[in-house]
Design a protein around this motif. Structure first.
Motif, PDB file in Angstrom:
ATOM      1  N   ALA A 107       0.829  -1.211   0.000  1.00 27.68           N
ATOM      2  CA  ALA A 107       0.000   0.000   0.000  1.00 27.68           C
ATOM      3  C   ALA A 107       0.857   1.252   0.000  1.00 27.68           C
ATOM      4  O   ALA A 107       0.526   2.250  -0.653  1.00 27.68           O
ATOM      5  CB  ALA A 107      -0.946  -0.013   1.198  1.00 27.68           C
ATOM      6  N   ARG A 108       1.975   1.219   0.718  1.00 29.96           N
ATOM      7  CA  ARG A 108       2.863   2.381   0.736  1.00 29.96           C
ATOM      8  C   ARG A 108       3.519   2.598  -0.630  1.00 29.96           C
ATOM      9  O   ARG A 108       3.689   3.744  -1.073  1.00 29.96           O
ATOM     10  CB  ARG A 108       3.930   2.218   1.825  1.00 29.96           C
ATOM     11  N   TYR A 116       3.279  13.170  -6.704  1.00 33.69           N
ATOM     12  CA  TYR A 116       4.567  13.797  -6.951  1.00 33.69           C
ATOM     13  C   TYR A 116       5.265  14.123  -5.627  1.00 33.69           C
ATOM     14  O   TYR A 116       4.601  14.263  -4.591  1.00 33.69           O
ATOM     15  CB  TYR A 116       4.382  15.089  -7.740  1.00 33.69           C
ATOM     16  N   PRO A 117       6.594  14.288  -5.655  1.00 33.10           N
ATOM     17  CA  PRO A 117       7.307  14.741  -4.468  1.00 33.10           C
ATOM     18  C   PRO A 117       6.774  16.108  -4.016  1.00 33.10           C
ATOM     19  O   PRO A 117       6.295  16.877  -4.847  1.00 33.10           O
ATOM     20  CB  PRO A 117       8.754  14.850  -4.948  1.00 33.10           C
ATOM     21  N   PRO A 118       6.778  16.418  -2.725  1.00 34.15           N
ATOM     22  CA  PRO A 118       7.431  15.631  -1.669  1.00 34.15           C
ATOM     23  C   PRO A 118       6.545  14.557  -1.054  1.00 34.15           C
ATOM     24  O   PRO A 118       7.016  13.765  -0.259  1.00 34.15           O
ATOM     25  CB  PRO A 118       7.774  16.693  -0.628  1.00 34.15           C
ATOM     26  N   GLN A 119       5.246  14.502  -1.434  1.00 30.09           N
ATOM     27  CA  GLN A 119       4.357  13.512  -0.824  1.00 30.09           C
ATOM     28  C   GLN A 119       4.621  12.098  -1.344  1.00 30.09           C
ATOM     29  O   GLN A 119       4.327  11.122  -0.671  1.00 30.09           O
ATOM     30  CB  GLN A 119       2.891  13.873  -1.094  1.00 30.09           C
ATOM     31  N   GLY A 120       5.175  11.987  -2.560  1.00 29.44           N
ATOM     32  CA  GLY A 120       5.408  10.672  -3.129  1.00 29.44           C
ATOM     33  C   GLY A 120       6.597  10.695  -4.058  1.00 29.44           C
ATOM     34  O   GLY A 120       7.457  11.577  -3.969  1.00 29.44           O
ATOM     35  N   ARG A 121       6.623   9.745  -4.983  1.00 28.67           N
ATOM     36  CA  ARG A 121       7.768   9.648  -5.886  1.00 28.67           C
ATOM     37  C   ARG A 121       7.314   9.472  -7.339  1.00 28.67           C
ATOM     38  O   ARG A 121       8.033   8.908  -8.154  1.00 28.67           O
ATOM     39  CB  ARG A 121       8.664   8.480  -5.463  1.00 28.67           C
ATOM     40  N   ALA A 166      -1.177   5.855   5.196  1.00 30.79           N
ATOM     41  CA  ALA A 166      -1.474   7.217   4.752  1.00 30.79           C
ATOM     42  C   ALA A 166      -1.396   7.297   3.234  1.00 30.79           C
ATOM     43  O   ALA A 166      -0.502   6.723   2.619  1.00 30.79           O
ATOM     44  CB  ALA A 166      -0.470   8.193   5.368  1.00 30.79           C
ATOM     45  N   GLY A 167      -2.345   8.005   2.639  1.00 28.78           N
ATOM     46  CA  GLY A 167      -2.354   8.170   1.193  1.00 28.78           C
ATOM     47  C   GLY A 167      -3.288   7.234   0.473  1.00 28.78           C
ATOM     48  O   GLY A 167      -3.514   7.386  -0.728  1.00 28.78           O
ATOM     49  N   ILE A 168      -3.857   6.251   1.163  1.00 32.78           N
ATOM     50  CA  ILE A 168      -4.877   5.385   0.576  1.00 32.78           C
ATOM     51  C   ILE A 168      -6.229   6.033   0.843  1.00 32.78           C
ATOM     52  O   ILE A 168      -6.575   6.332   1.988  1.00 32.78           O
ATOM     53  CB  ILE A 168      -4.818   3.962   1.173  1.00 32.78           C
ATOM     54  N   ASP A 169      -7.003   6.235  -0.211  1.00 33.79           N
ATOM     55  CA  ASP A 169      -8.271   6.960  -0.096  1.00 33.79           C
ATOM     56  C   ASP A 169      -9.496   6.057  -0.104  1.00 33.79           C
ATOM     57  O   ASP A 169     -10.568   6.466   0.364  1.00 33.79           O
ATOM     58  CB  ASP A 169      -8.396   7.959  -1.250  1.00 33.79           C
ATOM     59  N   PHE A 170      -9.382   4.865  -0.653  1.00 30.34           N
ATOM     60  CA  PHE A 170     -10.503   3.936  -0.623  1.00 30.34           C
ATOM     61  C   PHE A 170      -9.996   2.513  -0.809  1.00 30.34           C
ATOM     62  O   PHE A 170      -8.876   2.283  -1.274  1.00 30.34           O
ATOM     63  CB  PHE A 170     -11.577   4.285  -1.663  1.00 30.34           C
ATOM     64  N   ILE A 171     -10.846   1.571  -0.425  1.00 24.99           N
ATOM     65  CA  ILE A 171     -10.557   0.147  -0.546  1.00 24.99           C
ATOM     66  C   ILE A 171     -11.556  -0.464  -1.506  1.00 24.99           C
ATOM     67  O   ILE A 171     -12.729  -0.078  -1.532  1.00 24.99           O
ATOM     68  CB  ILE A 171     -10.649  -0.550   0.832  1.00 24.99           C
TER      69      ILE A 171
END
Length: 251
Positions: A107-108, A116-121, A166-171
């Protein structure tokens, strides 16, 4: 380059946050024309199945651009890797959901690949993102919805850890693969497993969807508290339509 609005007109994340029931149409045949037809009829969202469907890069871009004018477009990515997730988002879809997420680490990886950075890559590039401009590309971090598909026995076992990332919005529960991974489970046990995932998602404040075969099953899923369900898929609609036409001609 001048910044413009995000490359989609119907942010799916806002609809999720409102807690709205969202019927989905699932498209696997790879037709941008069919995606346009579906989008004009579906106020909630359409799903482009990039894992098992017949979509190619050009048809994905076309479908996202055309259908996104009318409704939210979700891409079910081939996997949760950065290349698969980034390519789908570069097309301008409003949401991604990745299959076979089985752990918090998975999930991460998915969440990081989606922003996008800085929250992700997520890597910067793609025709639509570059047209929108750098400021808009960064703004997309706030608008893209990221879904993790739990669809194996191991994923179900790790549902609490997955939903807490953190960063997953739905399942989204993939019922077909879940059944394959639990061959000895009864229908009742499978239903209970799905319900447990739903409840864990809700405890974390996440909407939960269920893959369903038709509108009747989707209506039942909504009654059971799922926020997303599949009301129709293009393969099933085509097969039933041809069969019904043949039957009508013979009767």
């Amino acid at each position: 380059m001048n910044s413009q609005a995000p490359p989609f007109e119907h942010p799916f994340k806002i609809r999720l946050e409102r807690g709205t029931v969202l019927p989905l149409v699932w498209l696997a045949l790879g037709s941008a024309a069919l995606a346009e037809i579906a989008a004009r009829s579906v106020p909630a969202a359409i799903v482009l199945d990039l894992q098992h469907g017949l979509w190619e890069r050009g048809s994905i871009e076309a479908a996202a651009g055309i259908a996104g004018v009318c409704t939210s477009v979700i891409a079910r990515t081939a996997d949760f890797s950065a290349p698969a997730v980034g390519a789908a988002l570069d097309a301008g879809v409003a949401a991604v959901m990745a299959p076979l997420v089985e752990s918090a680490d998975d999930a991460r990886v998915l969440a990081g690949a989606s922003r996008y950075p800085p929250q992700g890559r997520r890597s910067g590039g793609g025709v639509r993102p570059l047209l929108a401009g750098a400021d808009s590309m960064l703004a997309v971090n706030r608008h893209v919805a990221v879904g993790a598909m739990i669809e194996t026995a191991l994923g179900a076992q790790n549902a609490e850890a997955i939903c807490a990332v953190a960063g997953i919005d739905f399942i989204f529960v993939g019922t077909g693969d879940l059944q394959l991974s639990m061959p000895d489970a009864s229908p009742g046990q499978l239903k209970a497993c799905c319900a447990r995932i739903r409840d864990i998602a809700h405890q974390q404040g996440l909407p939960c969807g269920l893959f369903t075969s038709d509108a009747v099953a989707a209506r039942q899923a909504f009654a059971e508290g799922y926020e997303l369900a599949v009301v129709a898929n293009d393969i099933g609609l085509a097969a039933r339509g041809f069969a019904d036409a043949m039957q009508a001609a013979r009767s």
